[in-house]
Design an enzyme around this catalytic site. Sequence first.
Site, mmCIF file in Angstrom:
data_model
loop_
_atom_site.group_PDB
_atom_site.id
_atom_site.type_symbol
_atom_site.label_atom_id
_atom_site.label_comp_id
_atom_site.label_asym_id
_atom_site.label_seq_id
_atom_site.Cartn_x
_atom_site.Cartn_y
_atom_site.Cartn_z
ATOM 1 C CB CYS A 169 -1.368 7.204 1.108
ATOM 2 S SG CYS A 169 -2.358 6.166 2.193
ATOM 3 C CD GLU B 125 -1.733 2.326 1.630
ATOM 4 O OE1 GLU B 125 -1.440 3.192 0.774
ATOM 5 O OE2 GLU B 125 -1.750 2.540 2.842
#
Length: 264
Positions: A73, A39
């Site tokens: 993010c 991720e």
Amino acid sequence: MKKIVEDPRVVAATLTGSDAAGRSLGSIAGAQVKKTVLELGGSDPFVVLPSADLDKAVQVGVAARVQNAGQSCIAAKRFIVHEKIAPEFEKRFVERMRALKIGDPQDDATELGPLASKQVLEDIERQVRAAREQGAELACGGSRLDRPGFFFEPTVFLNAKGSRVWQEEVFGPVAALVRAKGLDDAIALANDTQYGLGSNAFTRTRKRSSALIEDLEAGQVFINGMVKSDPRLPFGGIKSSGYGRELSQEGIREFTNVKTVWIG
């Protein structure tokens, strides 16, 4: 990290971090034939079309850009607004960014806190300086704040396509805005990135929603709302944002080996 991944007791690895760190872990684990879930970074698009609830789009857009001082993010970073409503959206968005209350994150009234480190602050300064040199139009902000801590002004760039703040992940309160000529152009602009983690889109037209869900290159598409992490939903990205999924049943299955059994 290398020694840990190479240890025979470790059968798989997962990482949340930069795409550079993900490539490093992936190469080490690949050499050991060990599975990974990555991720990584994101440069999430925030698409606003003419049928959108403009008040809500501005409110959610600012919150999505400055969550955790922009150090997320899945924070919205690139704002793509249809040219018919762009002047009004830009006006309201800049006004709201300028009005943010900056201060101690432990104060409930604070809307924008400091950055994590001096390094993050200096990285953003370089990105902002480069964007200005590349012709992006600075609408507000653009500088560190003269106060204790690593604070950076809420910053908005207009006509930002092609600039450094458009091409890279900016881990701070800096928004890059561009205008789209129509739905197809908006989707093309949204996909104009090496990343593919989350995406936001605002429209009240079902046909437009379906096109965005189908064509946006991202692991997550949120219509008329802000991208969030929820343990009930699979979380992850595509392209340089990584592979595999965390959370939900899909996340559990990532590190589950399927064994086929046949008894004659």
